[in-house]
Design an enzyme around this catalytic site. Structure first.
Site, PDB file in Angstrom:
ATOM      1  N   HIS A 156      52.105 120.486   6.483  1.00 50.84           N
ATOM      2  CA  HIS A 156      53.546 120.396   6.251  1.00 50.84           C
ATOM      3  C   HIS A 156      54.240 120.839   7.523  1.00 50.84           C
ATOM      4  O   HIS A 156      53.760 121.743   8.205  1.00 50.84           O
ATOM      5  CB  HIS A 156      53.976 121.326   5.101  1.00 50.84           C
ATOM      6  CG  HIS A 156      55.472 121.545   5.080  1.00 50.84           C
ATOM      7  ND1 HIS A 156      56.330 120.647   4.499  1.00 50.84           N
ATOM      8  CD2 HIS A 156      56.240 122.525   5.634  1.00 50.84           C
ATOM      9  CE1 HIS A 156      57.574 121.073   4.673  1.00 50.84           C
ATOM     10  NE2 HIS A 156      57.545 122.205   5.359  1.00 50.84           N
ATOM     11  N   ASN A 176      47.777 115.807   2.444  1.00 48.21           N
ATOM     12  CA  ASN A 176      48.082 115.255   3.771  1.00 48.21           C
ATOM     13  C   ASN A 176      48.006 116.309   4.876  1.00 48.21           C
ATOM     14  O   ASN A 176      48.641 116.203   5.909  1.00 48.21           O
ATOM     15  CB  ASN A 176      49.422 114.505   3.763  1.00 48.21           C
ATOM     16  CG  ASN A 176      50.612 115.403   3.504  1.00 48.21           C
ATOM     17  OD1 ASN A 176      50.447 116.581   3.189  1.00 48.21           O
ATOM     18  ND2 ASN A 176      51.810 114.865   3.651  1.00 48.21           N
ATOM     19  N   TYR A 200      58.969 124.396  -2.457  1.00 47.58           N
ATOM     20  CA  TYR A 200      59.231 122.965  -2.635  1.00 47.58           C
ATOM     21  C   TYR A 200      60.353 122.705  -3.639  1.00 47.58           C
ATOM     22  O   TYR A 200      60.442 121.600  -4.200  1.00 47.58           O
ATOM     23  CB  TYR A 200      57.955 122.248  -3.069  1.00 47.58           C
ATOM     24  CG  TYR A 200      56.989 121.975  -1.924  1.00 47.58           C
ATOM     25  CD1 TYR A 200      57.354 121.172  -0.857  1.00 47.58           C
ATOM     26  CD2 TYR A 200      55.701 122.516  -1.920  1.00 47.58           C
ATOM     27  CE1 TYR A 200      56.488 120.909   0.193  1.00 47.58           C
ATOM     28  CE2 TYR A 200      54.811 122.253  -0.880  1.00 47.58           C
ATOM     29  CZ  TYR A 200      55.217 121.448   0.178  1.00 47.58           C
ATOM     30  OH  TYR A 200      54.360 121.182   1.210  1.00 47.58           O
ATOM     31  N   GLU A 254      62.463 128.172   6.018  1.00 49.49           N
ATOM     32  CA  GLU A 254      61.044 128.172   5.658  1.00 49.49           C
ATOM     33  C   GLU A 254      60.299 129.316   6.351  1.00 49.49           C
ATOM     34  O   GLU A 254      59.423 129.953   5.754  1.00 49.49           O
ATOM     35  CB  GLU A 254      60.426 126.809   5.993  1.00 49.49           C
ATOM     36  CG  GLU A 254      60.996 125.702   5.108  1.00 49.49           C
ATOM     37  CD  GLU A 254      60.502 124.309   5.450  1.00 49.49           C
ATOM     38  OE1 GLU A 254      59.766 124.136   6.448  1.00 49.49           O
ATOM     39  OE2 GLU A 254      60.851 123.378   4.697  1.00 49.49           O
ATOM     40  N   LYS A 287      47.304 122.774   4.840  1.00 46.49           N
ATOM     41  CA  LYS A 287      47.231 122.699   3.379  1.00 46.49           C
ATOM     42  C   LYS A 287      45.805 122.898   2.833  1.00 46.49           C
ATOM     43  O   LYS A 287      44.831 122.887   3.594  1.00 46.49           O
ATOM     44  CB  LYS A 287      47.804 121.349   2.936  1.00 46.49           C
ATOM     45  CG  LYS A 287      49.298 121.191   3.256  1.00 46.49           C
ATOM     46  CD  LYS A 287      49.861 119.918   2.635  1.00 46.49           C
ATOM     47  CE  LYS A 287      51.342 119.773   2.942  1.00 46.49           C
ATOM     48  NZ  LYS A 287      51.947 118.619   2.235  1.00 46.49           N
TER      49      LYS A 287
HETATM   50  P1  CMP Z   1      55.326 117.759   2.798  1.00 51.05           P
HETATM   51  O1  CMP Z   1      55.738 117.459   4.184  1.00 51.05           O
HETATM   52  O2  CMP Z   1      54.604 119.031   2.559  1.00 51.05           O
HETATM   53  O3  CMP Z   1      56.620 117.727   1.837  1.00 51.05           O
HETATM   54  C1  CMP Z   1      56.569 117.338   0.479  1.00 51.05           C
HETATM   55  C2  CMP Z   1      55.200 116.881   0.057  1.00 51.05           C
HETATM   56  O4  CMP Z   1      55.113 116.179  -1.179  1.00 51.05           O
HETATM   57  C3  CMP Z   1      54.684 115.900   1.076  1.00 51.05           C
HETATM   58  O5  CMP Z   1      54.380 116.560   2.281  1.00 51.05           O
HETATM   59  C4  CMP Z   1      53.493 115.293   0.336  1.00 51.05           C
HETATM   60  O6  CMP Z   1      52.305 116.003   0.557  1.00 51.05           O
HETATM   61  C5  CMP Z   1      53.859 115.480  -1.131  1.00 51.05           C
HETATM   62  N1  CMP Z   1      53.925 114.236  -1.862  1.00 51.05           N
HETATM   63  C6  CMP Z   1      53.136 113.903  -2.887  1.00 51.05           C
HETATM   64  N2  CMP Z   1      53.442 112.690  -3.353  1.00 51.05           N
HETATM   65  C7  CMP Z   1      54.457 112.227  -2.605  1.00 51.05           C
HETATM   66  C8  CMP Z   1      55.221 111.014  -2.587  1.00 51.05           C
HETATM   67  N3  CMP Z   1      54.988 110.025  -3.456  1.00 51.05           N
HETATM   68  N4  CMP Z   1      56.192 110.897  -1.672  1.00 51.05           N
HETATM   69  C9  CMP Z   1      56.438 111.892  -0.779  1.00 51.05           C
HETATM   70  N5  CMP Z   1      55.745 113.063  -0.757  1.00 51.05           N
HETATM   71  C10 CMP Z   1      54.764 113.212  -1.651  1.00 51.05           C
END
Ligand code: CMP
Length: 140
Positions: free
Chosen positions: A117, A114, A51, A128, A11
């Protein structure tokens, strides 16, 4: 167990900090092989489409803006039970809950930023992967 594929995104928080190599090394050390990789800057359409399942969630707009805030590296990873293996090395979505030694515990900045993904099922992995790669871009 069978060799399967999963989809990964490194990311914008990771490209900004120039740690895409470090993330990839952790994936490889866990037993995953990068069989496709490209650095792209997501469009709004791509981020919203990718998303789309989260469209009704309160964090959706922030998530889309974050994913467009800098380049990302999209990858196809191959390995034994690749979806589960990747999820293990990534750690929990929220780095505060992630196990020691996982990518998110060691490198992530927040639940949004984070670092990585990873697909949550083989079915979603196929969807995906097809969202970002043509079959001839994947070289196993
Ligand atoms: P990812 O695995 O990319 O899938 C959805 C993303 O939403 C997740 O990682 C997080 O980076 C993002 N995200 C942001 N806020 C939240 C939240 N409160 N709960 C879950 N995912 C979140």
């Amino acid at each position: 167990m069978a060799v399967t594929r999963t989809f990964s995104i490194i990311k914008p928080d990771a490209t900004r900090r120039n740690i895409t190599g470090k993330v990839t090394a952790m994936l490889e050390e866990a037993g995953l092989r990068v069989v496709a990789s490209k650095r792209i800057h997501m469009t709004k359409d791509q981020a919203e489409g990718f998303y789309g399942v989260h469209r009704e969630r309160p964090f959706f707009n922030d998530l889309v803006q974050f994913m467009m805030s800098g380049p990302v590296v999209v990858q196809v990873l191959e390995g034994e039970d690749a979806v589960a293996l990747n999820r293990k090395v990534m750690g929990a979505t929220n780095p505060a809950n992630a196990d020691a030694g996982t990518i998110r515990k060691e490198l992530a900045e927040s639940i949004e930023a984070n670092t990585v993904h990873g697909s949550d099922s083989e079915e979603n992995a196929a969807i995906e992967i097809a969202f970002f790669f043509k079959p001839d871009e994947i070289v196993g």
